[in-house]
Each structure stands twice: as C-alpha cells, then as structure tokens.
Write a protein that holds these residues in place. Structure first.
Motif, PDB file in Angstrom:
ATOM      1  N   ALA A 124      -2.643  -3.857  -1.444  1.00  6.81           N
ATOM      2  CA  ALA A 124      -1.637  -3.339  -2.373  1.00  6.81           C
ATOM      3  C   ALA A 124      -0.953  -2.150  -1.707  1.00  6.81           C
ATOM      4  O   ALA A 124      -1.615  -1.258  -1.172  1.00  6.81           O
ATOM      5  N   LYS A 125       0.351  -2.144  -1.728  1.00  2.89           N
ATOM      6  CA  LYS A 125       1.105  -1.102  -1.024  1.00  2.89           C
ATOM      7  C   LYS A 125       2.394  -0.781  -1.768  1.00  2.89           C
ATOM      8  O   LYS A 125       3.102  -1.685  -2.221  1.00  2.89           O
ATOM      9  N   GLU A 184      -1.202   2.914   0.243  1.00  4.89           N
ATOM     10  CA  GLU A 184      -1.785   1.606   0.515  1.00  4.89           C
ATOM     11  C   GLU A 184      -3.281   1.606   0.219  1.00  4.89           C
ATOM     12  O   GLU A 184      -4.058   2.265   0.912  1.00  4.89           O
ATOM     13  N   ASN A 185      -3.667   0.890  -0.824  1.00  7.92           N
ATOM     14  CA  ASN A 185      -5.078   0.738  -1.196  1.00  7.92           C
ATOM     15  C   ASN A 185      -5.819   2.068  -1.200  1.00  7.92           C
ATOM     16  O   ASN A 185      -6.914   2.186  -0.636  1.00  7.92           O
ATOM     17  N   GLU A 186      -5.231   3.083  -1.831  1.00  9.90           N
ATOM     18  CA  GLU A 186      -5.845   4.405  -1.794  1.00  9.90           C
ATOM     19  C   GLU A 186      -5.511   5.193  -3.049  1.00  9.90           C
ATOM     20  O   GLU A 186      -4.627   4.816  -3.830  1.00  9.90           O
ATOM     21  N   VAL A 187      -6.236   6.286  -3.234  1.00 10.58           N
ATOM     22  CA  VAL A 187      -5.935   7.247  -4.294  1.00 10.58           C
ATOM     23  C   VAL A 187      -5.071   8.335  -3.661  1.00 10.58           C
ATOM     24  O   VAL A 187      -5.526   9.059  -2.772  1.00 10.58           O
ATOM     25  N   SER A 197       9.478  -0.191  -3.192  1.00  7.69           N
ATOM     26  CA  SER A 197       9.044  -1.589  -3.158  1.00  7.69           C
ATOM     27  C   SER A 197       7.529  -1.700  -3.256  1.00  7.69           C
ATOM     28  O   SER A 197       6.791  -0.815  -2.833  1.00  7.69           O
ATOM     29  N   TYR A 198       7.093  -2.815  -3.837  1.00 13.38           N
ATOM     30  CA  TYR A 198       5.678  -3.107  -4.027  1.00 13.38           C
ATOM     31  C   TYR A 198       5.302  -4.319  -3.190  1.00 13.38           C
ATOM     32  O   TYR A 198       6.036  -5.314  -3.139  1.00 13.38           O
ATOM     33  N   ILE A 199       4.160  -4.236  -2.542  1.00  7.29           N
ATOM     34  CA  ILE A 199       3.630  -5.369  -1.776  1.00  7.29           C
ATOM     35  C   ILE A 199       2.212  -5.627  -2.255  1.00  7.29           C
ATOM     36  O   ILE A 199       1.386  -4.716  -2.317  1.00  7.29           O
ATOM     37  N   SER A 200       1.926  -6.884  -2.594  1.00  8.49           N
ATOM     38  CA  SER A 200       0.581  -7.235  -3.056  1.00  8.49           C
ATOM     39  C   SER A 200       0.232  -8.635  -2.594  1.00  8.49           C
ATOM     40  O   SER A 200       1.067  -9.543  -2.665  1.00  8.49           O
ATOM     41  N   ASN A 201      -0.988  -8.804  -2.113  1.00  5.14           N
ATOM     42  CA  ASN A 201      -1.473 -10.120  -1.708  1.00  5.14           C
ATOM     43  C   ASN A 201      -2.233 -10.819  -2.824  1.00  5.14           C
ATOM     44  O   ASN A 201      -2.911 -11.810  -2.590  1.00  5.14           O
ATOM     45  N   SER A 202      -2.119 -10.258  -4.033  1.00  7.84           N
ATOM     46  CA  SER A 202      -2.809 -10.853  -5.169  1.00  7.84           C
ATOM     47  C   SER A 202      -2.269 -12.251  -5.451  1.00  7.84           C
ATOM     48  O   SER A 202      -1.092 -12.547  -5.228  1.00  7.84           O
ATOM     49  N   GLY A 225      -6.390  -2.101  -5.513  1.00 11.30           N
ATOM     50  CA  GLY A 225      -5.095  -1.512  -5.810  1.00 11.30           C
ATOM     51  C   GLY A 225      -4.864  -0.103  -5.309  1.00 11.30           C
ATOM     52  O   GLY A 225      -5.602   0.428  -4.473  1.00 11.30           O
ATOM     53  N   CYS A 226      -3.793   0.491  -5.844  1.00 12.05           N
ATOM     54  CA  CYS A 226      -3.355   1.847  -5.501  1.00 12.05           C
ATOM     55  C   CYS A 226      -3.365   2.720  -6.746  1.00 12.05           C
ATOM     56  O   CYS A 226      -3.090   2.245  -7.854  1.00 12.05           O
ATOM     57  N   ILE A 227      -3.638   3.999  -6.548  1.00 11.76           N
ATOM     58  CA  ILE A 227      -3.537   4.993  -7.616  1.00 11.76           C
ATOM     59  C   ILE A 227      -2.683   6.141  -7.108  1.00 11.76           C
ATOM     60  O   ILE A 227      -2.949   6.693  -6.039  1.00 11.76           O
ATOM     61  N   ILE A 228      -1.649   6.490  -7.866  1.00 10.75           N
ATOM     62  CA  ILE A 228      -0.864   7.688  -7.576  1.00 10.75           C
ATOM     63  C   ILE A 228      -1.060   8.644  -8.745  1.00 10.75           C
ATOM     64  O   ILE A 228      -0.825   8.281  -9.899  1.00 10.75           O
ATOM     65  N   ILE A 229      -1.502   9.855  -8.429  1.00 11.96           N
ATOM     66  CA  ILE A 229      -1.929  10.794  -9.466  1.00 11.96           C
ATOM     67  C   ILE A 229      -1.296  12.164  -9.232  1.00 11.96           C
ATOM     68  O   ILE A 229      -1.117  12.588  -8.090  1.00 11.96           O
TER      69      ILE A 229
END
Length: 295
Positions: free
Chosen positions: A2-3, A27-30, A60-65, A177-181
């Motif tokens: 997830a990016k 990318e795949n991080e908090v 933009s969002y990138i996901s391999n889901s 996933g990603c978390i933006i806080i």
C-alpha cells in the motif's frame, strides 16, 4: 503493498497558500505528519480524502489488494457523528456494506471496549472520548488500507488510547496498509511512528525514518552544582534553573560534551552534585528544524 504518493501538491485558500509543492510518500508504514498549528496538516488529509480539491499536483494511491476499491478511513479531531442517533445507528449508517462480517465488527467493538450500553446511547449524550472511540470503530469496520488520523489522542485517557493504538496497528497489519497521523503528542509519536514528515510553510522540511532523524540531534549535558556559575566560567548555557534547595542546574547546548563540563568544573574547583545527559526529544528536534515558535 500500500502506497500513497503526494507529488508537487499545491493548495491555496484565497490569497493564502497552505501547500506549496509538497511531495512525499507513505508506503506500508505509520507516518507522523508534524508541524505547527496551521501548517496545513489537516488540509493535506482532507485533500487526500478528496474533501478538498487541490490546485495543482497529484495524490495517488497504489495497492496490490485483490479488492479493486481503494478503502480509506479517517478519524478527525472532532468526531463526525449524528448526535440525535444512537452510536449503533451511526455505525450502521457509516458502515453500510461492511457489516456482513459480524465477527469482524464484534472484534473491533470488543477491542475498543464498546459495549451494548454505549451502542444504545445517543451520540450527543456520550463523552468526547466515547465519541472518539465510536469514530475509530467506524473507520476500522470499513477495513481501510489507508487510514488517516487527525489528532487521535485528543480526549482519550491513556487506557483508551492504548486500545485505539492497538486496534489501528492490528488493522494496518491485517490490511497491509498505511497510516498517516497528526498530533501534538510528540512523546507518543516518537515511539509510534516509523516515518516522519515535517510540514512547514507548505513543504516537507524533512521526510525520512523517525529514529534516523533523532540520531542527528545529540544529547545535552545537565549539571547541578551548589551555587550559581559566575559569568566568566559559563559557556553555551542553554538553560539555568534555581532549585528549591538553593542549588543550580545548567543545561548546555548540543555542542558541549560531558568531558567539557568536567574540565570546566575541575579547572574552577566547582563541586558537582550531579552530572547527566539528556536525549533530545522529538518535539524539540522538530521545532529546531522549523525554527520554534508557537505550536
């Protein structure tokens, strides 16, 4: 994977520029988005959620889901609930289409300590902390790959924040996933975040790993002595404090090492009560980068 990619993002309100070519990735991080109040953190989150239209650039969002729909979730500093509806009715309204997985819903509610009595309560009759936990539950029931949290610790006691923290990290792991806080609880974010972006004047003053950033800020030396240092032997004193017992504590600037202070005291026959080092905390480090000022 997830990016999220923020590429040269601009946003202006009237004549005021809020975002000025902001670029970074998550990318795949908090990711902890730090900065003063008014730096554009909430605007950035609202833009990422398409609640605000950016003037220029791209998000933009990138996901391999396997799920072709990009699931996003958000918790704002003020809970967005209908006060005349019960908490359960709010969940049913905002989570339509995500309630079939009853075991998932049950687990989210249990993990956030949301029981039947709270679900049956009018949202307007709930405390701020209870409303906040309901808002987190709504976001997580939707199984977001990309989760945005604006000041999530506000109104939560330490136990409630621990429940929220564990729940959002569990969701990140499950959804890859990603978390933006955002937030002003720098002590908590120093341990919680993997990546740090410092937002100032609409641009990223720093983007990188949180712990790597802190390595660039050396420790400070703290010295406590029986009496006040005379001006002729003071060098790069950053802070002076008179203690209740009449002793004085001095904190020196980052370029002063422990051995420098030992040489100073020995050369001037100054007895030492205590000598220690203080690690630079995340808040002080961030505000050094953006020049201090009001939060």
């Amino acid at each position: 994977m997830a990016k999220i990619i923020f590429n040269d993002v601009y946003k202006k309100f009237g004549n005021k520029s809020v975002l000025n070519g902001l670029s970074f990735t998550c990318e795949n991080e908090v990711l902890f988005l730090a900065g003063k109040n008014g730096a554009g953190k909430t605007t950035l989150i609202r833009s990422a959620l398409k609640l605000e239209k950016i003037d220029r650039g791209d998000i933009s969002y990138i996901s391999n889901s396997d799920n072709k729909t990009i699931n996003t979730g958000a918790v704002f500093d003020t809970p967005c609930l209908y006060g005349q509806m019960t908490c359960e009715e709010n969940i049913n309204l905002f989570c339509t289409g995500f309630l079939k997985d009853k075991n998932h819903v049950k687990r989210i509610l249990e993990n956030l300590n949301i029981d039947r009595s709270l679900l049956k309560k009018l949202a307007s009759k709930c405390s701020f902390g209870q409303q906040h936990r309901i808002s987190v539950a709504i976001a997580l029931i939707r199984k977001p790959t990309f989760l945005f949290l604006d000041e999530p610790t506000i109104g939560l006691d330490p136990i409630s924040w621990k429940l929220v923290r564990e729940s959002i990290l569990r969701n990140k792991q499950e959804q890859n996933g990603c978390i933006i806080i955002t937030g002003q609880d720098y002590f908590e974010m120093a341990d919680f975040s993997e990546k740090l972006v410092i937002l100032d004047e609409g641009v990223a003053k720093f983007s990188g790993k949180t712990q790597e950033f802190l390595k660039d800020f050396p420790y400070k030396v703290s010295l406590t002595i029986p009496s006040k240092l005379t001006e002729k032997v003071q060098f790069n004193v950053q802070q002076e404090t008179k203690n209740n017992d009449g002793s004085y504590t001095y904190v020196f600037g980052n370029d002063v090492k422990t051995e420098d202070v030992v040489l100073l005291t020995n050369a001037n026959n100054i007895p030492i009560i205590s000598l220690s080092t203080i690690e630079t905390n995340l808040k002080d480090a961030v505000y050094t980068v953006i020049g201090g000022g009001e939060q």
